[in-house]
Write a protein that holds these residues in place. Structure first.
Motif, PDB file in Angstrom:
ATOM      1  N   PRO A  22       5.607   9.515  13.442  1.00 39.62           N
ATOM      2  CA  PRO A  22       5.522  10.707  14.149  1.00 39.62           C
ATOM      3  C   PRO A  22       4.055  11.466  12.529  1.00 39.62           C
ATOM      4  N   PHE A  23       4.710  10.951  11.680  1.00 39.39           N
ATOM      5  CA  PHE A  23       3.698  11.669  10.567  1.00 39.39           C
ATOM      6  C   PHE A  23       1.962  11.052  10.526  1.00 39.39           C
ATOM      7  N   TRP A  24       2.229   9.498  10.927  1.00 33.45           N
ATOM      8  CA  TRP A  24       1.061   8.519  11.050  1.00 33.45           C
ATOM      9  C   TRP A  24       0.422  10.064  12.322  1.00 33.45           C
ATOM     10  N   LEU A  25       1.038   9.875  13.246  1.00 31.61           N
ATOM     11  CA  LEU A  25       0.503  10.528  14.003  1.00 31.61           C
ATOM     12  C   LEU A  25      -0.399  11.849  13.901  1.00 31.61           C
ATOM     13  N   ALA A  26       0.300  12.619  13.220  1.00 30.39           N
ATOM     14  CA  ALA A  26      -0.502  13.759  12.822  1.00 30.39           C
ATOM     15  C   ALA A  26      -1.295  13.401  12.047  1.00 30.39           C
TER      16      ALA A  26
ATOM     17  N   MET B 113       0.929  -1.571  -0.740  1.00 35.58           N
ATOM     18  CA  MET B 113      -0.353   0.113  -0.061  1.00 35.58           C
ATOM     19  C   MET B 113       0.616   1.158   0.002  1.00 35.58           C
ATOM     20  N   PRO B 114       0.796   1.974  -0.448  1.00 34.31           N
ATOM     21  CA  PRO B 114       1.613   3.540  -0.986  1.00 34.31           C
ATOM     22  C   PRO B 114       1.699   4.504   0.065  1.00 34.31           C
ATOM     23  N   ASP B 115       2.564   5.033   0.343  1.00 33.28           N
ATOM     24  CA  ASP B 115       2.591   5.790   1.469  1.00 33.28           C
ATOM     25  C   ASP B 115       1.299   6.664   2.245  1.00 33.28           C
ATOM     26  N   LEU B 116       1.382   7.206   1.605  1.00 33.62           N
ATOM     27  CA  LEU B 116       0.019   8.491   1.025  1.00 33.62           C
ATOM     28  C   LEU B 116      -1.354   8.032   1.575  1.00 33.62           C
ATOM     29  N   ALA B 117      -1.437   6.775   0.594  1.00 37.04           N
ATOM     30  CA  ALA B 117      -2.900   5.864   0.764  1.00 37.04           C
ATOM     31  C   ALA B 117      -2.904   5.705   2.041  1.00 37.04           C
ATOM     32  N   PHE B 118      -2.084   4.680   2.568  1.00 37.49           N
ATOM     33  CA  PHE B 118      -2.155   4.171   3.408  1.00 37.49           C
ATOM     34  C   PHE B 118      -2.244   5.422   5.381  1.00 37.49           C
ATOM     35  N   ALA B 119      -1.182   6.363   5.033  1.00 36.51           N
ATOM     36  CA  ALA B 119      -2.105   8.152   6.119  1.00 36.51           C
ATOM     37  C   ALA B 119      -3.514   8.158   5.551  1.00 36.51           C
ATOM     38  N   PHE B 120      -3.525   8.082   4.243  1.00 35.06           N
ATOM     39  CA  PHE B 120      -5.339   8.454   4.787  1.00 35.06           C
ATOM     40  C   PHE B 120      -5.529   7.620   5.056  1.00 35.06           C
ATOM     41  N   ALA B 121      -6.156   6.204   4.559  1.00 33.64           N
ATOM     42  CA  ALA B 121      -6.940   5.444   5.547  1.00 33.64           C
ATOM     43  C   ALA B 121      -6.685   5.675   6.467  1.00 33.64           C
ATOM     44  N   ILE B 122      -5.706   5.585   7.437  1.00 34.97           N
ATOM     45  CA  ILE B 122      -5.912   5.710   9.206  1.00 34.97           C
ATOM     46  C   ILE B 122      -6.216   7.074   9.454  1.00 34.97           C
ATOM     47  N   ALA B 123      -6.377   8.271   8.718  1.00 34.98           N
ATOM     48  CA  ALA B 123      -7.029   8.727   9.090  1.00 34.98           C
ATOM     49  C   ALA B 123      -7.871   9.050   9.058  1.00 34.98           C
ATOM     50  N   VAL B 124      -8.912   8.355   8.346  1.00 35.48           N
ATOM     51  CA  VAL B 124     -10.558   8.387   7.518  1.00 35.48           C
ATOM     52  C   VAL B 124     -11.052   7.020   9.063  1.00 35.48           C
TER      53      VAL B 124
ATOM     54  N   ILE C 162       2.500  -4.146  13.984  1.00 33.25           N
ATOM     55  CA  ILE C 162       1.821  -3.613  14.393  1.00 33.25           C
ATOM     56  C   ILE C 162       1.769  -3.809  15.659  1.00 33.25           C
ATOM     57  N   LYS C 163       1.726  -4.512  16.813  1.00 34.62           N
ATOM     58  CA  LYS C 163       0.828  -3.757  17.929  1.00 34.62           C
ATOM     59  C   LYS C 163       1.118  -2.305  18.807  1.00 34.62           C
ATOM     60  N   PRO C 164       2.631  -2.260  18.458  1.00 30.32           N
ATOM     61  CA  PRO C 164       2.816  -0.852  19.690  1.00 30.32           C
ATOM     62  C   PRO C 164       2.346   0.669  18.579  1.00 30.32           C
ATOM     63  N   THR C 165       3.034  -0.218  17.173  1.00 35.38           N
ATOM     64  CA  THR C 165       2.206   1.145  16.655  1.00 35.38           C
ATOM     65  C   THR C 165       0.757   1.089  16.491  1.00 35.38           C
ATOM     66  N   ALA C 166      -0.600   0.438  16.595  1.00 37.64           N
ATOM     67  CA  ALA C 166      -1.750   0.375  16.798  1.00 37.64           C
ATOM     68  C   ALA C 166      -2.310   1.352  18.328  1.00 37.64           C
TER      69      ALA C 166
ATOM     70  N   THR D 151       9.526  -5.622  25.773  1.00 41.90           N
ATOM     71  CA  THR D 151       9.664  -6.273  24.574  1.00 41.90           C
ATOM     72  C   THR D 151      10.479  -5.602  23.365  1.00 41.90           C
ATOM     73  N   MET D 152      10.986  -4.548  23.918  1.00 41.42           N
ATOM     74  CA  MET D 152      12.147  -3.802  22.926  1.00 41.42           C
ATOM     75  C   MET D 152      10.699  -3.891  21.243  1.00 41.42           C
ATOM     76  N   PRO D 153      10.103  -3.111  21.592  1.00 43.61           N
ATOM     77  CA  PRO D 153       8.832  -2.924  19.022  1.00 43.61           C
ATOM     78  C   PRO D 153      10.042  -2.648  18.556  1.00 43.61           C
ATOM     79  N   VAL D 154       9.360  -2.841  17.939  1.00 40.17           N
ATOM     80  CA  VAL D 154       9.724  -2.255  16.789  1.00 40.17           C
ATOM     81  C   VAL D 154       8.509  -1.082  15.979  1.00 40.17           C
ATOM     82  N   LEU D 155       9.090   0.677  15.925  1.00 40.08           N
ATOM     83  CA  LEU D 155       8.527   0.408  15.655  1.00 40.08           C
ATOM     84  C   LEU D 155       8.709   1.856  14.286  1.00 40.08           C
ATOM     85  N   PRO D 156       7.604   1.739  12.939  1.00 39.04           N
ATOM     86  CA  PRO D 156       8.023   2.518  12.009  1.00 39.04           C
ATOM     87  C   PRO D 156       8.649   3.871  12.446  1.00 39.04           C
ATOM     88  N   ALA D 157       9.417   4.144  10.955  1.00 41.55           N
ATOM     89  CA  ALA D 157      10.071   5.977  11.207  1.00 41.55           C
ATOM     90  C   ALA D 157       8.785   6.497  10.396  1.00 41.55           C
ATOM     91  N   ALA D 158       8.234   6.656  10.178  1.00 42.77           N
ATOM     92  CA  ALA D 158       7.087   7.514   9.444  1.00 42.77           C
ATOM     93  C   ALA D 158       6.179   7.323  10.740  1.00 42.77           C
TER      94      ALA D 158
END
Length: 246
Positions: free
Chosen positions: A200-204, A1-12, A42-46, A191-198
């Motif tokens: 902060p943008f997703w949080l916005a 899934m493209p980055d912008l499409a993913f960001a739009f999806a989670i905003a909706v 997935i788990k820590p990001t959500a 458990t030292m989760p893996v957080l994606p670099a993007a």
């Protein structure tokens, strides 16, 4: 899934869920699962996205005078420690999405059935304290293990048992999501989760969606509409998670 499409999806997702007092955890999990994210991401990001949207929803419902400490704290007494415990536990990737999907499907069907009956204000009654404690503890453990916040499971229970009307339930769910997501993320962090670099943008993105959705839910949507929206979100998330597990 493209980055912008993913960001739009989670905003909706954030906008739709926050309108009914939810943080969107199940929606984020479903979208990330379909996008191919690893379970340990997935788990820590959500949970991180849940916390931000829950804060915004709590502020909005508090200003609308729908949020009271007395209505919320019985569910959080055991919900918080059990969410912390659940956050440190991990389901196998082959089990995670089918289990959550089945739970959401059951809750969605119950909510859809309840939405047809409307809201009987005369039949509402405060929850028994011990039962509220146990409900919060069980859902807290489930939400910690799955990373979905817990309000999405608590709301159908409250409405089905007649413990609050739809708007009050949304406010209680927002608080429960905030407490449980923060506790579960603390448990996951060990458990030292893996957080994606993007992130902060997703949080916005989800922050903007959460502001719009909580404003609609607190001020403008009718009680029956809120129930139907919640039922649709539960069923859509269930289908997405079950499809992602295939």
């Amino acid at each position: 899934m493209p980055d912008l499409a993913f960001a739009f999806a989670i905003a909706v997702v954030a906008a739709l869920y926050s309108a009914v007092g939810q943080a969107g955890g199940t929606g984020y999990v479903a979208i990330m699962g379909l996008a191919g994210f690893a379970p340990e991401t997935i788990k820590p990001t959500a949970l991180a996205l849940n916390i931000l949207v829950s804060v915004l929803a709590c502020i909005r419902f508090y200003r609308a005078r729908l949020l009271t400490w007395r209505a919320c704290y019985p569910f959080g007494v055991l919900g918080l420690p059990f969410s912390l415990l659940g956050g440190a536990l991990h389901l196998p990737s082959s089990t995670y999405q089918p289990v959550v999907g089945a739970l959401l499907l059951a809750a969605g069907l119950q909510m859809l059935r309840g939405s047809r009956a409307g809201v009987d204000q005369a039949g509402l009654h405060p929850p028994p304290f011990v039962l509220a404690l146990l409900t919060g503890g069980v859902i807290g453990l489930v939400s910690g293990v799955t990373g979905v916040g817990g309000g999405i499971f608590l709301a159908p229970a409250i409405l089905t048992l007649g413990w609050a009307d739809t708007r009050q339930t949304a406010a209680i769910s927002a608080t429960f999501n905030l407490i449980n997501s923060a506790a579960a993320l603390a448990g996951v962090w060990a458990t030292m989760p893996v957080l994606p670099a993007a992130l902060p943008f997703w949080l916005a993105c989800v922050g903007g969606g959460g502001i719009v959705g909580s404003w609609l839910g607190a001020r403008h949507l009718r009680q029956r509409t809120l129930r139907l929206v919640l039922a649709a979100l539960l069923l859509a998330s269930a289908v997405c998670m079950l499809a992602a597990s295939l």
